[in-house]
Design an enzyme around this catalytic site. Sequence first.
Site, short mmCIF file in Angstrom:
data_model
loop_
_atom_site.label_atom_id
_atom_site.label_comp_id
_atom_site.label_asym_id
_atom_site.label_seq_id
_atom_site.Cartn_x
_atom_site.Cartn_y
_atom_site.Cartn_z
N ASP A 66 0.81 -1.22 0.00
CA ASP A 66 0.00 0.00 0.00
C ASP A 66 0.84 1.26 0.00
O ASP A 66 2.05 1.22 0.20
CB ASP A 66 -0.95 0.00 1.22
CG ASP A 66 -0.27 -0.50 2.49
OD1 ASP A 66 0.98 -0.44 2.57
OD2 ASP A 66 -0.97 -0.94 3.40
N ASN A 135 -6.77 -2.82 14.78
CA ASN A 135 -8.18 -3.04 14.43
C ASN A 135 -8.37 -4.21 13.47
O ASN A 135 -9.45 -4.44 12.95
CB ASN A 135 -8.80 -1.76 13.83
CG ASN A 135 -8.21 -1.40 12.47
OD1 ASN A 135 -7.31 -2.07 11.97
ND2 ASN A 135 -8.72 -0.34 11.86
N HIS A 137 -6.80 -4.66 10.51
CA HIS A 137 -6.63 -4.45 9.07
C HIS A 137 -5.37 -5.15 8.56
O HIS A 137 -4.41 -5.35 9.30
CB HIS A 137 -6.66 -2.96 8.69
CG HIS A 137 -5.47 -2.15 9.09
ND1 HIS A 137 -5.56 -0.81 9.41
CD2 HIS A 137 -4.16 -2.46 9.23
CE1 HIS A 137 -4.36 -0.35 9.70
NE2 HIS A 137 -3.49 -1.33 9.61
N GLU A 142 -9.63 -2.04 5.66
CA GLU A 142 -10.13 -1.68 6.97
C GLU A 142 -11.41 -2.45 7.32
O GLU A 142 -12.17 -2.85 6.41
CB GLU A 142 -10.45 -0.17 7.00
CG GLU A 142 -9.23 0.73 6.78
CD GLU A 142 -8.39 0.94 8.04
OE1 GLU A 142 -8.25 -0.01 8.84
OE2 GLU A 142 -7.88 2.04 8.21
#
Length: 241
Positions: A66, A135, A137, A142
């Site tokens: 990314d 979280n 990801h 996400e």
Amino acid sequence: MKIIVCENYRELSKTAAEMVAECISSKKICLGLATGSTPEGMYDCLVGLYEAGKCDFSGVTTFNLDEYYPISPDDPQSYRYYMDKRLFERVNIDKSATHIPNGLAPDPELECTEYEKMIAACGGIDLQVLGVGANGHIGFNEPGDTLLPQTHLTGLTPSTIKANARFFDSEDQVPKHAITMGIKTILSARRIVVLVSGSAKHEAIKKLLEGKITTRWPVTFLNLHNDVTLICDKEVYYGTT
Ligand code: F6R
């Protein structure tokens, strides 16, 4: 899933670097790479192995997971800058064989399509290195109601923006978007190695190891792959500090 629980971050980094080095030693290989704080130690160990003559990057092609959007590749917070400084400029890799989504692409949708095409043209990713957000990801996929299969432009959640503010002068400066490989892009890699460190990620790893798959915890999609190695430290595995 193979699980390696390391004593500490140093051991985790060394174990991961040795696994990557073993993979690239013999042949032309396509590596998928991650940024963030977790793989920093692995990159240092890989540079050490290269300097010791134990690792040759001349046949290596890379695709990073990314990049923030928008961001200039020259910006010290960009993932292009991170990779150049931490690995590419320190080993004998052909810079033109290193790929990271262009954070200034005028047409991000086209950039994503081209990125997928380049991965396919290279014969797919042999080994994908992943980190995991607190979280859950992976890449910048996400948590939410849906996940996208292929490379795409995505919004970052407030929790990710907050978590990544530590790399910027202030939270306001964290880009709100990123270009990321999709879940299918990641799962198409032949092998996956996941690096996770620190008790803040315990919940994410617990969800992964429960074996149920949910878009609320994107990391759980790794349960669909048949060659995943989790390298973690005791803190994340046992949830202690
Ligand atoms: C980075 C990436 C992210 C990070 C994750 C963990 O290329 O794709 O998914 O791996 O945010 O980041 P750290 O290691 O900084 O906790």
